[in-house]
Design a protein around this motif. Structure first.
Motif, PDB file in Angstrom:
ATOM      1  N   PRO A 102       0.821  -1.214   0.000  1.00  0.00           N
ATOM      2  CA  PRO A 102       0.000   0.000   0.000  1.00  0.00           C
ATOM      3  C   PRO A 102       0.854   1.264   0.000  1.00  0.00           C
ATOM      4  CG  PRO A 102      -0.786  -1.564   1.654  1.00  0.00           C
ATOM      5  CD  PRO A 102       0.530  -2.079   1.169  1.00  0.00           C
ATOM      6  N   VAL A 103       0.339   2.285  -0.666  1.00  0.00           N
ATOM      7  CA  VAL A 103       1.005   3.581  -0.718  1.00  0.00           C
ATOM      8  C   VAL A 103       0.229   4.570   0.151  1.00  0.00           C
ATOM      9  CG1 VAL A 103       1.669   5.532  -2.178  1.00  0.00           C
ATOM     10  CG2 VAL A 103       1.942   3.186  -3.019  1.00  0.00           C
ATOM     11  N   ILE A 104       0.929   5.159   1.112  1.00  0.00           N
ATOM     12  CA  ILE A 104       0.378   6.240   1.923  1.00  0.00           C
ATOM     13  C   ILE A 104       0.851   7.536   1.287  1.00  0.00           C
ATOM     14  CG2 ILE A 104       0.326   7.317   4.205  1.00  0.00           C
ATOM     15  CD1 ILE A 104       1.124   4.496   5.306  1.00  0.00           C
ATOM     16  N   GLY A 105      -0.076   8.304   0.761  1.00  0.00           N
ATOM     17  CA  GLY A 105       0.285   9.507   0.036  1.00  0.00           C
ATOM     18  C   GLY A 105       0.037  10.763   0.839  1.00  0.00           C
ATOM     19  N   LEU A 106       0.927  11.725   0.681  1.00  0.00           N
ATOM     20  CA  LEU A 106       0.737  13.051   1.233  1.00  0.00           C
ATOM     21  C   LEU A 106       1.184  14.048   0.178  1.00  0.00           C
ATOM     22  CD1 LEU A 106       3.711  14.110   3.411  1.00  0.00           C
ATOM     23  CD2 LEU A 106       3.523  11.743   2.674  1.00  0.00           C
ATOM     24  N   TRP A 107       0.818  15.297   0.393  1.00  0.00           N
ATOM     25  CA  TRP A 107       1.227  16.330  -0.555  1.00  0.00           C
ATOM     26  C   TRP A 107       1.664  17.535   0.245  1.00  0.00           C
ATOM     27  CZ3 TRP A 107      -2.196  18.086  -5.305  1.00  0.00           C
ATOM     28  CH2 TRP A 107      -1.467  18.992  -6.088  1.00  0.00           C
ATOM     29  N   LYS A 108       2.989  17.731   0.300  1.00  0.00           N
ATOM     30  CA  LYS A 108       3.533  18.885   1.005  1.00  0.00           C
ATOM     31  C   LYS A 108       3.491  20.092   0.070  1.00  0.00           C
ATOM     32  CE  LYS A 108       6.604  16.260   4.065  1.00  0.00           C
ATOM     33  NZ  LYS A 108       8.014  15.925   4.400  1.00  0.00           N
ATOM     34  N   ASP A 109       2.738  21.104   0.479  1.00  0.00           N
ATOM     35  CA  ASP A 109       2.586  22.307  -0.329  1.00  0.00           C
ATOM     36  C   ASP A 109       2.931  23.497   0.559  1.00  0.00           C
ATOM     37  OD1 ASP A 109       1.967  24.207  -2.185  1.00  0.00           O
ATOM     38  OD2 ASP A 109      -0.097  23.538  -2.532  1.00  0.00           O
TER      39      ASP A 109
ATOM     40  N   ARG B 161      -8.768  19.428  -2.015  1.00  0.00           N
ATOM     41  CA  ARG B 161      -8.258  19.250  -3.382  1.00  0.00           C
ATOM     42  C   ARG B 161      -6.976  18.433  -3.389  1.00  0.00           C
ATOM     43  NH1 ARG B 161      -4.277  21.697  -6.266  1.00  0.00           N
ATOM     44  NH2 ARG B 161      -3.940  23.303  -4.667  1.00  0.00           N
ATOM     45  N   HIS B 162      -6.054  18.749  -2.509  1.00  0.00           N
ATOM     46  CA  HIS B 162      -4.810  17.989  -2.421  1.00  0.00           C
ATOM     47  C   HIS B 162      -5.100  16.522  -2.093  1.00  0.00           C
ATOM     48  CE1 HIS B 162      -3.208  22.098  -1.868  1.00  0.00           C
ATOM     49  NE2 HIS B 162      -2.038  21.619  -2.243  1.00  0.00           N
ATOM     50  N   ALA B 163      -5.993  16.307  -1.158  1.00  0.00           N
ATOM     51  CA  ALA B 163      -6.294  14.943  -0.720  1.00  0.00           C
ATOM     52  C   ALA B 163      -6.879  14.110  -1.854  1.00  0.00           C
ATOM     53  CB  ALA B 163      -7.258  14.983   0.464  1.00  0.00           C
ATOM     54  N   LEU B 164      -7.830  14.676  -2.584  1.00  0.00           N
ATOM     55  CA  LEU B 164      -8.468  13.913  -3.656  1.00  0.00           C
ATOM     56  C   LEU B 164      -7.515  13.659  -4.815  1.00  0.00           C
ATOM     57  CD1 LEU B 164     -12.046  15.475  -3.680  1.00  0.00           C
ATOM     58  CD2 LEU B 164     -11.271  13.325  -2.657  1.00  0.00           C
ATOM     59  N   ALA B 165      -6.576  14.568  -5.037  1.00  0.00           N
ATOM     60  CA  ALA B 165      -5.567  14.326  -6.075  1.00  0.00           C
ATOM     61  C   ALA B 165      -4.709  13.121  -5.730  1.00  0.00           C
ATOM     62  CB  ALA B 165      -4.703  15.572  -6.255  1.00  0.00           C
ATOM     63  N   LEU B 166      -4.428  12.943  -4.450  1.00  0.00           N
ATOM     64  CA  LEU B 166      -3.641  11.790  -4.018  1.00  0.00           C
ATOM     65  C   LEU B 166      -4.417  10.491  -4.207  1.00  0.00           C
ATOM     66  CD1 LEU B 166      -2.157  13.363  -0.775  1.00  0.00           C
ATOM     67  CD2 LEU B 166      -0.866  12.794  -2.843  1.00  0.00           C
ATOM     68  N   VAL B 167      -5.717  10.520  -3.911  1.00  0.00           N
ATOM     69  CA  VAL B 167      -6.542   9.331  -4.134  1.00  0.00           C
ATOM     70  C   VAL B 167      -6.561   8.990  -5.622  1.00  0.00           C
ATOM     71  CG1 VAL B 167      -8.823   8.301  -3.892  1.00  0.00           C
ATOM     72  CG2 VAL B 167      -7.982   9.842  -2.118  1.00  0.00           C
ATOM     73  N   ASP B 168      -6.753  10.009  -6.452  1.00  0.00           N
ATOM     74  CA  ASP B 168      -6.769   9.791  -7.902  1.00  0.00           C
ATOM     75  C   ASP B 168      -5.449   9.210  -8.394  1.00  0.00           C
ATOM     76  OD1 ASP B 168      -9.344  10.770  -8.078  1.00  0.00           O
ATOM     77  OD2 ASP B 168      -8.746  12.777  -8.735  1.00  0.00           O
TER      78      ASP B 168
ATOM     79  N   VAL C 115      -4.470   8.510   2.609  1.00  0.00           N
ATOM     80  CA  VAL C 115      -4.042   9.900   2.494  1.00  0.00           C
ATOM     81  C   VAL C 115      -3.628  10.376   3.877  1.00  0.00           C
ATOM     82  CG1 VAL C 115      -4.772  12.264   2.028  1.00  0.00           C
ATOM     83  CG2 VAL C 115      -5.508  10.404   0.517  1.00  0.00           C
ATOM     84  N   ALA C 116      -2.391  10.824   4.006  1.00  0.00           N
ATOM     85  CA  ALA C 116      -1.901  11.401   5.262  1.00  0.00           C
ATOM     86  C   ALA C 116      -2.089  12.904   5.204  1.00  0.00           C
ATOM     87  CB  ALA C 116      -0.432  11.062   5.468  1.00  0.00           C
ATOM     88  N   ALA C 117      -2.639  13.474   6.278  1.00  0.00           N
ATOM     89  CA  ALA C 117      -2.926  14.904   6.288  1.00  0.00           C
ATOM     90  C   ALA C 117      -2.735  15.486   7.678  1.00  0.00           C
ATOM     91  CB  ALA C 117      -4.365  15.163   5.821  1.00  0.00           C
ATOM     92  N   ASP C 118      -2.330  16.742   7.706  1.00  0.00           N
ATOM     93  CA  ASP C 118      -2.226  17.497   8.952  1.00  0.00           C
ATOM     94  C   ASP C 118      -3.596  17.526   9.621  1.00  0.00           C
ATOM     95  OD1 ASP C 118      -2.380  19.833  10.732  1.00  0.00           O
ATOM     96  OD2 ASP C 118      -0.467  20.465   9.875  1.00  0.00           O
TER      97      ASP C 118
END
Length: 232
Positions: free
Chosen positions: A65-72, A84-91, A97-100
């Motif tokens: 499994p891949v745990i995705g995050l997006w540092k912006d 928006r960031h979270a759904l892009a990672l799912v896509d 999805v890892a999130a603050d």
């Protein structure tokens, strides 16, 4: 998708964070894919990676499994800061999805609960990155599938320390049925085992495994050097 099967898959096991900071020689999608494959070959139960492009490439290359995050950005809420960031990672193929999940305001005005609902609707799970007990309890109440100590020591008001925050791990584990993930400053296998003993369901390790630049600087500093790259 439900949390239970993946939680069972990760129980008692290692997740490897395959990331590189801006400007680092390792910050290259192909390099990070090979890093993730190496982690899988070494027995990692999952990998944690940054950004939709890297998530998509890694998800296509590994079986774990891949745990995705997006540092912006680099201040405030910048780990998967918006829906928006979270759904892009799912896509892109993130299973989680890892999130603050701190109490700080999110740049799109959304709440952590909004992000959880959107990710669940999209068919993925959420890992709440927290800095303290109250945040972890609130994140679980808002539907997080995993609660991680990622931000302990990195958020104003959270005590800075050089070792893993095993006290927070133990407090969260005692208070929650939601699986607790130990992350942050875990530098040795012994510390990883201590985190499990403190109640963590699984352990994330990054720098100690996947950051040759940072590790080289530690050795250089230990030998009395500056760690600065040579000129030219």
């Amino acid at each position: 998708m439900t949390a239970t099967p993946l939680a069972d898959t990760l129980a008692g096991r290692l997740v490897v964070s395959c990331q590189a900071p801006p400007g680092d020689a390792m910050r290259d999608t192909g390099t990070l894919v090979r890093m993730a494959r190496a982690a899988q070959d070494g027995g990692a139960a999952a990998v944690r990676v940054n950004g939709p492009e890297v998530v998509a490439a890694v998800a296509a290359a590994v079986c774990v499994p891949v745990i995705g995050l997006w540092k912006d950005g680099d201040t405030g809420v910048y780990i998967t800061p918006t829906v928006r960031h979270a759904l892009a990672l799912v896509d892109a193929g993130a299973a989680v999805v890892a999130a603050d999940a701190t109490a700080r305001p999110r740049p799109d005005g959304s709440t952590f609960a909004d992000l959880v609902a959107a990710v669940h609707t999209a068919g993925a799970l959420v890992m709440a990155d927290v800095s303290g007990l109250a945040e972890g309890l609130e994140a679980a109440r808002r539907g997080a599938d995993f609660v991680s100590t990622t931000l302990s020591g990195y958020v104003p008001g959270s005590p800075r320390q050089t070792a893993p925050d095993l006290r927070l791990v133990a407090e969260l584990a005692a208070a929650l049925e939601t699986p607790v993930v130990a992350e942050g400053r875990i530098a040795t296998p012994a510390q990883a085992a201590e985190a499990l003993a403190a109640g963590a369901a699984s352990v994330v390790v990054g720098t100690a495994i996947t950051a040759p630049t940072a590790l080289t600087r530690l050795f250089v500093a230990g030998l009395g050097g500056s760690g600065d790259a040579p000129a030219g």
